[in-house]
Design an enzyme around this catalytic site. Structure first.
Site: not given
Ligand SMILES: NC(=O)c1ccc[n+]([C@@H]2O[C@H](COP(=O)([O-])OP(=O)(O)OC[C@H]3O[C@@H](n4cnc5c(N)ncnc54)[C@H](O)[C@@H]3O)[C@@H](O)[C@H]2O)c1
Ligand SMILES: [Zn+2]
Length: 359
Positions: A118, A140, A182, A224, A234, A238, A242, A245, A249, A262
């Site tokens: 946990r 994340k 980035e 960031k 988010e 946030r 993107n 992005h 994507h 990417h």
């Protein structure tokens, strides 16, 4: 060395940035509370840096799990090999996981740390520029599912991040440039002064000048961290992270994963977002030219792949996660350093930008 303190609700943790940090055990040791340490790395990074990390951790009972290299291994099966190793060696709740590698290793190891018993302690040693400026900040973690990227995961903050800029010397040029995409993004979304610094210092970054790298990584992480602190889970702002992005994507999926990196796809995406912003009358044409010039200086692509026409773009963009309640939302620019999330753009202008994207 520079140290940035990331302040989040539950706790604050340091990000140390500089050359030679792998040789400074005193930076990591205070963050390890038990006796057991499991280093998670991959078959590319381990031969380069595992020995140095092992030496820094010589006082502890240490083990390593070496994962196969590649985004295609960022899955539950690989995650399970980490749990196997932890359980076979009887690692307890006071153990610490150390992620040594790029974003793939960081995301899997962080998720393993979030789940094992946990939640156990976790230290990040990111070794790609992308991981140093992006994936190691914000908490994340997760793995991919056959039906979607990063679909299984958790928020789990590290106890400490060690970004050793010397590790970037073994990174290939394409991966370095992908990380720089980035970095440029932070300037575009909220830091015009940083964007100007990048215009003056891109040659130094390309040459991996340690001082320039430390400056750019620290400034990127700070940007960031500030965005994440405003919106850790988010709910809103946030999404500014993107920028480029949704377009990016679509390029990654449209060309097949792994063909475009990417960061390369995001570079083109940011330029498309800038062009649409200019057609909307929100951004000066001169600023679009500055953005294109900076991407070119970073050896990043500025044209979409020839096989992607506007229909294909729109179809792929429609499945992007920012499509909420039917409307497509995009991150656009109201100036360099001023990004907004909006659905208030002209669909005809978007189509025009996409038709001209492949140039
Ligand atoms: N958690 C987040 O917030 C977040 C944010 C952005 C990206 N990500 C994730 O990060 C991943 C991409 O990360 P990445 O770009 O670092 O890719 P990656 O981890 O696949 O690393 C790229 C390649 O470089 C190699 N490598 C790593 N360090 C090296 C070094 N020092 N020298 C030589 N080779 C080295 C790796 O083995 C790999 O082959 C994606 O899975 C993405 O989803 C997560
Ligand atoms: Zn990204």
């Amino acid at each position: 060395m520079k140290t940035l303190h990331v302040d989040l609700d539950e706790r604050s943790y340091p990000i140390h940035i500089g050359p030679g940090l792998l040789g400074r055990p005193e930076l990591i040791r205070p963050h390890i509370h038990g006796r057991q340490v499991m280093v998670v790395s991959n078959e590319t990074v381990a031969p380069l840096y595992l020995e140095q990390v092992r030496q820094a951790l010589e006082d502890f009972e240490q083990q390593a799990v070496i994962l196969p290299d590649g985004e295609e291994y960022k899955n539950l099966e690989t995650l399970n090999t980490i749990f196997d190793a932890l359980l076979e060696r009887r690692f307890n709740r006071r153990c610490t996981l150390v992620a040594l590698g790029g974003g793939v290793v960081g995301d899997i190891a962080g998720f393993a740390a979030a789940c094992y018993q946990r939640g156990v302690d976790f230290i990040q040693i990111p070794t790609t520029l992308l991981a140093q400026v992006d994936s190691s900040v914000g908490g994340k973690t997760g793995v991919n599912h056959p039906l979607g990227k990063n679909m299984i995961g958790a928020f789990h903050q590290p106890n400490c991040v060690l970004a050793d800029t010397d590790t970037l010397n073994t990174l290939d040029d394409r991966q370095l440039a992908a990380g720089i995409a980035e970095v440029i993004k932070y300037g575009l979304i909220r830091d015009a002064g940083f964007f100007e610094w990048l215009e003056k210092n891109m040659t130094r970054l390309n040459a991996r000048d340690p001082e320039a790298l430390v400056f750019a990584i620290e400034r990127s992480c700070r940007n960031k961290a500030e965005v994440v602190a405003e919106d850790e889970r988010e709910a809103g702002s946030r999404a500014l992270l993107n920028l480029g992005h949704t377009f990016g994507h679509a390029i990654e999926t449209g060309t097949g994963y792994g063909v475009w990196l990417h960061g390369e796809a995001v570079a083109v995406g940011m330029l498309l977002a800038a062009r649409l912003s200019a057609l909307q009358g929100w951004l000066d044409e001169a600023d679009v030219a500055r953005i294109e010039a900076l991407l070119l200086a970073a050896h990043l692509p500025v044209k979409a792949p020839g096989e992607m026409d506007a229909d294909r773009f729109l179809e792929l963009m429609a499945v992007d996660k920012k499509v909420l309640d039917g409307g497509l939302r995009l991150v656009l620019l109201r100036g360099i350093g001023r990004a907004v999330v909006t659905s208030e753009f002209d669909a005809g202008l978007l189509r025009r930008v996409l038709e001209e994207a492949a140039g």
